[in-house]
Scaffold this motif. Structure first.
Motif, PDB file in Angstrom:
ATOM      1  N   GLN A  87       4.081  -0.424   4.686  1.00 39.53           N
ATOM      2  CA  GLN A  87       5.328  -1.277   4.091  1.00 39.53           C
ATOM      3  C   GLN A  87       5.704  -0.783   3.439  1.00 39.53           C
ATOM      4  OE1 GLN A  87       5.576  -1.624   7.010  1.00 39.53           O
ATOM      5  NE2 GLN A  87       3.818  -1.812   8.660  1.00 39.53           N
ATOM      6  N   GLY A  88       6.814  -0.947   2.707  1.00 40.33           N
ATOM      7  CA  GLY A  88       7.338  -0.945   1.428  1.00 40.33           C
ATOM      8  C   GLY A  88       7.687   0.134   0.748  1.00 40.33           C
ATOM      9  N   THR A  89       6.630   1.427   1.064  1.00 37.26           N
ATOM     10  CA  THR A  89       6.724   2.924   0.845  1.00 37.26           C
ATOM     11  C   THR A  89       8.627   2.984   0.786  1.00 37.26           C
ATOM     12  OG1 THR A  89       4.347   3.056   1.556  1.00 37.26           O
ATOM     13  CG2 THR A  89       5.913   4.740   0.494  1.00 37.26           C
ATOM     14  N   PRO A  90       8.768   3.789  -0.289  1.00 39.10           N
ATOM     15  CA  PRO A  90      10.211   4.684  -0.720  1.00 39.10           C
ATOM     16  C   PRO A  90      10.151   5.749   0.099  1.00 39.10           C
ATOM     17  CG  PRO A  90       9.636   3.504  -2.533  1.00 39.10           C
ATOM     18  CD  PRO A  90       8.357   3.675  -2.067  1.00 39.10           C
ATOM     19  N   VAL A  91      10.616   6.200   1.238  1.00 43.40           N
ATOM     20  CA  VAL A  91      10.779   7.287   1.906  1.00 43.40           C
ATOM     21  C   VAL A  91      11.840   7.792   1.782  1.00 43.40           C
ATOM     22  CG1 VAL A  91       8.853   6.758   3.284  1.00 43.40           C
ATOM     23  CG2 VAL A  91      11.112   6.185   4.251  1.00 43.40           C
ATOM     24  N   ALA A  92      11.879   8.901   1.905  1.00 48.12           N
ATOM     25  CA  ALA A  92      13.336  10.025   1.709  1.00 48.12           C
ATOM     26  C   ALA A  92      13.022  10.872   2.895  1.00 48.12           C
ATOM     27  CB  ALA A  92      13.244  10.886   0.588  1.00 48.12           C
ATOM     28  N   LEU A  93      14.691  10.802   3.976  1.00 44.17           N
ATOM     29  CA  LEU A  93      14.428  11.967   5.605  1.00 44.17           C
ATOM     30  C   LEU A  93      15.301  12.735   4.960  1.00 44.17           C
ATOM     31  CD1 LEU A  93      13.871   8.536   7.808  1.00 44.17           C
ATOM     32  CD2 LEU A  93      12.437  11.181   7.793  1.00 44.17           C
ATOM     33  N   GLU A  94      15.530  13.818   5.893  1.00 42.73           N
ATOM     34  CA  GLU A  94      16.740  14.867   5.842  1.00 42.73           C
ATOM     35  C   GLU A  94      17.216  15.120   6.266  1.00 42.73           C
ATOM     36  OE1 GLU A  94      15.363  17.943   2.189  1.00 42.73           O
ATOM     37  OE2 GLU A  94      16.351  16.879   0.968  1.00 42.73           O
ATOM     38  N   ASP A  95      18.764  15.658   6.708  1.00 43.55           N
ATOM     39  CA  ASP A  95      19.192  16.171   8.229  1.00 43.55           C
ATOM     40  C   ASP A  95      19.144  15.560   9.109  1.00 43.55           C
ATOM     41  OD1 ASP A  95      20.203  18.098   6.524  1.00 43.55           O
ATOM     42  OD2 ASP A  95      18.178  19.573   5.928  1.00 43.55           O
ATOM     43  N   LYS A  96      19.036  14.004   9.324  1.00 42.01           N
ATOM     44  CA  LYS A  96      17.629  13.332  10.209  1.00 42.01           C
ATOM     45  C   LYS A  96      20.091  13.557  11.198  1.00 42.01           C
ATOM     46  CE  LYS A  96      14.871  13.423   9.972  1.00 42.01           C
ATOM     47  NZ  LYS A  96      13.836  14.760   9.986  1.00 42.01           N
ATOM     48  N   VAL A  97      19.505  12.935  12.756  1.00 46.36           N
ATOM     49  CA  VAL A  97      21.196  13.063  12.948  1.00 46.36           C
ATOM     50  C   VAL A  97      21.281  11.318  13.599  1.00 46.36           C
ATOM     51  CG1 VAL A  97      22.482  13.796  15.548  1.00 46.36           C
ATOM     52  CG2 VAL A  97      20.559  15.498  14.515  1.00 46.36           C
ATOM     53  N   VAL A  98      22.219  10.856  13.464  1.00 42.54           N
ATOM     54  CA  VAL A  98      22.412   9.455  13.558  1.00 42.54           C
ATOM     55  C   VAL A  98      23.242   9.258  15.285  1.00 42.54           C
ATOM     56  CG1 VAL A  98      24.190   7.945  13.268  1.00 42.54           C
ATOM     57  CG2 VAL A  98      23.921   8.477  11.468  1.00 42.54           C
ATOM     58  N   THR A  99      22.754   9.041  15.874  1.00 42.74           N
ATOM     59  CA  THR A  99      22.757   8.790  17.377  1.00 42.74           C
ATOM     60  C   THR A  99      23.669   7.310  18.212  1.00 42.74           C
ATOM     61  OG1 THR A  99      19.853   7.885  17.814  1.00 42.74           O
ATOM     62  CG2 THR A  99      20.159   9.822  18.120  1.00 42.74           C
ATOM     63  N   ALA A 100      23.369   6.535  16.979  1.00 37.27           N
ATOM     64  CA  ALA A 100      23.800   5.058  17.128  1.00 37.27           C
ATOM     65  C   ALA A 100      24.232   4.221  16.568  1.00 37.27           C
ATOM     66  CB  ALA A 100      22.981   4.678  18.256  1.00 37.27           C
ATOM     67  N   VAL A 101      25.563   3.111  16.659  1.00 37.40           N
ATOM     68  CA  VAL A 101      26.161   2.839  15.177  1.00 37.40           C
ATOM     69  C   VAL A 101      25.953   1.381  16.120  1.00 37.40           C
ATOM     70  CG1 VAL A 101      27.466   2.634  13.356  1.00 37.40           C
ATOM     71  CG2 VAL A 101      26.850   4.767  14.390  1.00 37.40           C
ATOM     72  N   PHE A 102      25.523   0.134  15.222  1.00 43.25           N
ATOM     73  CA  PHE A 102      25.736  -1.179  15.168  1.00 43.25           C
ATOM     74  C   PHE A 102      26.770  -2.464  13.931  1.00 43.25           C
ATOM     75  CE2 PHE A 102      22.225   0.686  18.288  1.00 43.25           C
ATOM     76  CZ  PHE A 102      22.740   0.275  19.681  1.00 43.25           C
ATOM     77  N   PRO A 103      26.814  -2.889  14.277  1.00 41.09           N
ATOM     78  CA  PRO A 103      27.511  -3.714  13.296  1.00 41.09           C
ATOM     79  C   PRO A 103      26.377  -4.296  11.490  1.00 41.09           C
ATOM     80  CG  PRO A 103      28.136  -4.791  15.053  1.00 41.09           C
ATOM     81  CD  PRO A 103      26.947  -3.675  15.398  1.00 41.09           C
TER      82      PRO A 103
END
Length: 266
Positions: A87-103
Motif C-alpha cells: 500500500q502506498g507504493t508509487p507505480v507506473a503503468l504504460e499502454d492501458k485501455v480505459v474501459t469505463a468512466v464514472f464521475p
C-alpha cells in the motif's frame, strides 16, 4: 522524495520546473503524516515536478533539518504486477485501455484483459483511450486503486470485450496479501475487469438492484440513475467487476456504464 523524519507533519510542497522556475499554477499542499493518498511523487525523468520540502516548528524563524530519500515510481508491466506492491507504493503503468468512466474515477485494463484497476483522477478521459498512469496504489472499500499523479494519453484502442463471468465467481479470490477478493469467493481474481454477467432480479433500490445468478448468491448492480428492471425479470449486465465492504465482508458488485449495458432477456 519524502522526508524520513519521524514526526512528518507540517510539510509543504510546491511544483517547480526542471530549471527551478516555480510553476505558473503551483500545486501547494499540506501533507499530514505523509498519508499515502496525499504523498507527492517524483515524476519520470525529464518531466516537470521537482519537489522541495521544509518542516517548520511552531515558533518563528526556526527550521528543522530532515533527510530526503527518492521515491520514484516502480514501472510494472501489468496491472496484476502493480497489485503485488504494498500500500502506498508509487507505480507506473504504460499502454492501458480505459474501459469505463464514472464521475469520480475511471477504470483501465491490460490489453490482454488479464487485469483491471480503478483510477482516481480529475483528468478527463474517454472509453478506449490508451493511457499511461502513474501514482500510488492503495485499497479503497476493499478494492485496489491508483490515485493518479500523471496521466499520459497515447492514442486510442479498439474496444475491449467484456469477459463473461457467472455471478458466483464475480470478484474472485484474493490475489495476494495486499489485494483482497470477495469474502468466501473462489476462482481467478477479477475485480477491476469489464465483465458481463446475468441473473434474475430479486430486489430494486433507489440506485441499485440485486441479481440472483443461482440460489443463495446475490450480486449487487450499482446502477445509479439508470433505469432499473422490474423484480422477476431475467437480465444480463455489462459492467465493471467491483466490490464494497458491508458488515466487514467484501461483497461483489457490478457497475454498468450506460443504459445499454442492462439488457432484459425475459
Amino acid at each position: 522524495a519524502r522526508s524520513s523524519y519521524a514526526g512528518n507533519w507540517d510539510i509543504y510542497h510546491q511544483t517547480v520546473s526542471s530549471t527551478g522556475v516555480p510553476s505558473g499554477n503551483p500545486e501547494c499542499a499540506l501533507v499530514s503524516d505523509l498519508d499515502p493518498n496525499l504523498r507527492p511523487a517524483i515524476l519520470a525523468s525529464g518531466a516537470t515536478g521537482i519537489l522541495f520540502y521544509l518542516r517548520t516548528q511552531n515558533y518563528a524563524n526556526m527550521v528543522c533539518s530532515v533527510t530526503l530519500s527518492e521515491q520514484s515510481p516502480q514501472y510494472v508491466n501489468s496491472i496484476a504486477q502493480a497489485k503485488t506492491k504494498a500500500q502506498g507504493t508509487p507505480v507506473a503503468l504504460e499502454d492501458k485501455v480505459v474501459t469505463a468512466v464514472f464521475p469520480e474515477c475511471f477504470y483501465i485494463e491490460d490489453p490482454d484483459r488479464i487485469g483491471g484497476i480503478k483510477v482516481f483522477s480529475t483528468v478527463p478521459v474517454s472509453r478506449n483511450d490508451l493511457v499511461d498512469v502513474t501514482g500510488p496504489i492503495t485499497v479503497s472499500d476493499g478494492e485496489r486503486v491508483i490515485t493518479a499523479n500523471t496521466i499520459v494519453f497515447k492514442g486510442t484502442s479498439a474496444p475491449l470485450e467484456p469477459l463473461g463471468i457467472r455471478g458466483e465467481y464475480l470478484g474472485g479470490a484474493p490475489l495476494n496479501a495486499y489485494t483482497p477478493g470477495v469474502t468466501g469467493c473462489y476462482g481467478p481474481h477479477n475485480i477491476g475487469l469489464l465483465v458481463t454477467t446475468w441473473g434474475k432480479v430479486t430486489s430494486v433500490g433507489s440506485d441499485y438492484f440485486y441479481l440472483e445468478p443461482k440460489a443463495g448468491t446475490q450480486v449487487k448492480v450499482q446502477s445509479g440513475s439508470l433505469t432499473k428492471p422490474a423484480v422477476g425479470k431475467f437480465v444480463g449486465v455489462i459492467g465493471i467487476s467491483t466490490c464494497e465492504i458491508n458488515a466487514g465482508a467484501v461483497c461483489r458488485v457490478v457497475r454498468p456504464r450506460a443504459q445499454a449495458d442492462i439488457r432484459i432477456f425475459k
